[in-house]
Design a protein around this motif. Structure first.
Motif, short mmCIF file in Angstrom:
data_model
loop_
_atom_site.label_atom_id
_atom_site.label_comp_id
_atom_site.label_asym_id
_atom_site.label_seq_id
_atom_site.Cartn_x
_atom_site.Cartn_y
_atom_site.Cartn_z
N ARG A 1 0.84 -1.19 0.00
CA ARG A 1 0.00 0.00 0.00
C ARG A 1 0.88 1.25 0.00
N MET A 2 0.48 2.25 -0.78
CA MET A 2 1.23 3.51 -0.80
C MET A 2 1.28 4.09 0.61
N GLY A 3 2.44 4.61 0.97
CA GLY A 3 2.66 5.11 2.32
C GLY A 3 3.54 4.18 3.12
N GLN A 4 3.61 2.91 2.69
CA GLN A 4 4.53 1.96 3.33
C GLN A 4 5.93 2.16 2.77
N ASP A 5 6.92 1.90 3.59
CA ASP A 5 8.31 2.02 3.16
C ASP A 5 8.72 0.72 2.47
N PRO A 6 8.91 0.72 1.15
CA PRO A 6 9.23 -0.53 0.45
C PRO A 6 10.54 -1.16 0.90
N SER A 7 11.46 -0.36 1.46
CA SER A 7 12.74 -0.92 1.91
C SER A 7 12.57 -1.81 3.13
N LYS A 8 11.44 -1.68 3.83
CA LYS A 8 11.20 -2.50 5.02
C LYS A 8 10.44 -3.79 4.72
N ILE A 9 10.04 -3.97 3.48
CA ILE A 9 9.30 -5.18 3.11
C ILE A 9 10.21 -6.39 3.19
N THR A 10 9.73 -7.43 3.82
CA THR A 10 10.50 -8.68 3.93
C THR A 10 9.62 -9.85 3.49
N VAL A 11 10.31 -10.90 3.07
CA VAL A 11 9.64 -12.15 2.70
C VAL A 11 10.08 -13.21 3.69
N SER A 12 9.14 -13.85 4.34
CA SER A 12 9.48 -14.89 5.31
C SER A 12 8.81 -16.20 4.92
N ASN A 13 9.45 -17.29 5.33
CA ASN A 13 8.93 -18.62 5.02
C ASN A 13 8.87 -19.44 6.29
N GLN A 14 7.78 -20.14 6.45
CA GLN A 14 7.57 -20.94 7.65
C GLN A 14 7.34 -22.40 7.27
N LEU A 15 8.03 -23.31 7.99
CA LEU A 15 7.85 -24.74 7.73
C LEU A 15 6.41 -25.15 7.97
N ILE A 16 5.86 -25.94 7.05
CA ILE A 16 4.51 -26.48 7.23
C ILE A 16 4.52 -27.99 7.34
N VAL A 17 5.73 -28.59 7.35
CA VAL A 17 5.86 -30.02 7.62
C VAL A 17 6.73 -30.17 8.86
N ASN A 18 6.48 -31.20 9.63
CA ASN A 18 7.25 -31.40 10.87
C ASN A 18 7.90 -32.76 10.96
N GLN A 19 7.84 -33.51 9.89
CA GLN A 19 8.48 -34.82 9.92
C GLN A 19 8.90 -35.26 8.53
N LEU A 20 9.85 -36.16 8.50
CA LEU A 20 10.32 -36.75 7.26
C LEU A 20 9.61 -38.09 7.06
N PRO A 21 9.62 -38.62 5.84
CA PRO A 21 10.32 -38.14 4.64
C PRO A 21 9.54 -37.05 3.93
N VAL A 22 10.23 -36.33 3.02
CA VAL A 22 9.56 -35.39 2.11
C VAL A 22 9.98 -35.76 0.69
N LYS A 23 9.04 -35.65 -0.22
CA LYS A 23 9.31 -35.95 -1.62
C LYS A 23 9.85 -34.71 -2.33
N LYS A 24 10.63 -34.94 -3.37
CA LYS A 24 11.10 -33.83 -4.19
C LYS A 24 9.90 -33.09 -4.77
N GLY A 25 9.89 -31.76 -4.63
CA GLY A 25 8.80 -30.96 -5.15
C GLY A 25 7.63 -30.80 -4.19
N ALA A 26 7.68 -31.46 -3.05
CA ALA A 26 6.60 -31.35 -2.08
C ALA A 26 6.63 -29.99 -1.40
N ALA A 27 5.45 -29.44 -1.08
CA ALA A 27 5.37 -28.17 -0.38
C ALA A 27 5.93 -28.33 1.03
N VAL A 28 6.89 -27.49 1.37
CA VAL A 28 7.57 -27.59 2.66
C VAL A 28 7.39 -26.32 3.49
#
Length: 385
Positions: free
Chosen positions: A302-329
């Motif tokens: 939104r205009m008025g926000q400082d674009p230099s403060k924008i960050t991208v974060s990622n959070q794990l949505i799996v808590n155990q193995l195994p995971v397949k190649k290409g699976a959402a993690v």
């Protein structure tokens, strides 16, 4: 054009990231009329992709649907006989002319002739996506109309209709254009010749419609109308190299409202390019490398926000193995944008990671280090003696 706020519901999202740019009662379930056909077209597309159907297959159409196709109120594409048209023909008729008979016939052929089974597929798909939707028809018609043709779903009230939120149907559109990116070759047509008929698109935002504006860079997608739903509209359009999806439900002048909404966002929302790199996470003692959904994504703010403060974060949505190649993690969030932070982007596993060897601590493997030590000593003594 301030009437974009005078609607029952509205929602705008980035088609790639799922970032929300605008919402107004976006999660409220409402009748959506023929916007419902986007789910029917999605499931048809999936059947084609999985080789259960072919674009050139002839589609059986029963007598009641043929009768419906000739109705002044419910028919927009006339069908004379069964197996007259192909899957591609009926797909275009349902998309461009919003043919109810074509949509129902497509649903039935996907579900091997079973209309109720197809509607169950629609609801199950919505559930799998975690979206707010309740379908009783593949066309978007109310039971008040469907019952005259034998298509009222058993166990549903006489006045039942598809109830879906603006956000939910926008997500359906997101999946549809991802599954079939070429859909805009048809959805952007104001008219289209099919056999000896002309399909007429009621989307007045398309050229040469009354509300057409070249600056919108509009590419479709679907209109809908019933008396109870009012005029409903989902469109796809481009800004800053990104495809956006906008939905308005129940406006008095929905085309004008959509132009107003697009103008409002042009004035109040900006975007910036953000580079993401693969990241490594530790899961059950193993390293999992995760590729971002997009190496170069675009974050709206939104205009008025400082674009230099924008960050991208990622959070794990799996808590155990195994995971397949290409699976959402992981799931991705855009922070400090002045807009909702959630997206429906997922980071995916770069390689398959198998379940780790079970820890030996606590004798969980049946043999800990102490017992192995004595086993080795015993073996040494047996070799001596």
């Amino acid at each position: 054009m301030s009437n974009y706020t005078k609607v029952k519901s509205a929602y705008v999202m980035d088609a790639k990231s799922g970032q929300t740019l605008y919402e107004n009662h976006a999660d409220k379930q409402l009748p959506i009329a023929s916007l419902s056909k986007m789910m029917t077209l999605y499931l048809t597309t999936q059947a084609i992709k999985h080789h259960q159907l072919n674009w050139n297959d002839k589609v059986p159409v029963d007598k009641q649907l043929i009768k419906m196709s000739k109705s002044y109120a419910l028919g927009s594409f006339k069908i004379k006989r069964s197996n007259q048209y192909t899957v591609k023909d009926l797909y275009r008729a349902a998309l461009i002319a919003s043919s109810n008979s074509a949509a129902i016939a497509l649903g039935k052929v996907v579900a091997h002739g079973d209309n109720a089974k197809f509607i169950a597929m629609m609801n199950n798909q919505a559930k799998d996506w975690g979206i707010d939707a309740n379908f009783v028809s593949s066309s978007g018609l109310d039971n008040t109309d469907l019952k005259h043709y034998g298509y009222q779903l058993s166990g549903t009230p006489d006045k039942a209709q598809n109830m879906v939120s603006a956000k939910a149907i926008s997500i359906v559109a997101q999946h549809l254009i991802k599954a079939y990116p070429q859909i805009n070759q048809w959805s952007n047509k104001a008219t289209y010749k099919l056999a000896n008929q002309t399909l007429v698109n009621t989307n007045s935002l398309l050229k040469p419609g009354y509300y057409y504006r070249a600056s919108n860079h509009l590419t479709g997608l679907k209109t809908g109308y019933t008396e109870s739903a009012g005029l409903c509209l989902t469109v796809t359009y481009w800004r800053n190299g990104r495809e956006l999806i906008a939905t308005i439900i129940g406006g008095q002048s929905t085309f004008s409202a959509m132009n107003g909404l697009i103008t409002h966002l042009d004035k109040t929302v900006r975007s910036k390019s953000v580079t993401e790199s693969p990241k490594t996470y530790h899961l059950e003692g193993r390293k999992v490398t995760v590729n971002p959904a997009e190496k170069q994504t675009r974050v709206w703010y939104r205009m008025g926000q400082d674009p230099s403060k924008i960050t991208v974060s990622n959070q794990l949505i799996v808590n155990q193995l195994p995971v397949k190649k290409g699976a959402a993690v992981t799931t991705t969030s855009f922070n400090h944008t002045g807009l909702p932070s959630t997206t429906n982007q997922n980071g995916t596993a770069a390689t398959a990671v198998s379940k780790p060897i079970t820890s030996n601590q606590g004798n969980t493997s049946g043999t800990n280090w102490f017992s192995r030590l004595f086993a080795g000593i015993g073996k040494a003594f047996s070799q001596i003696f």
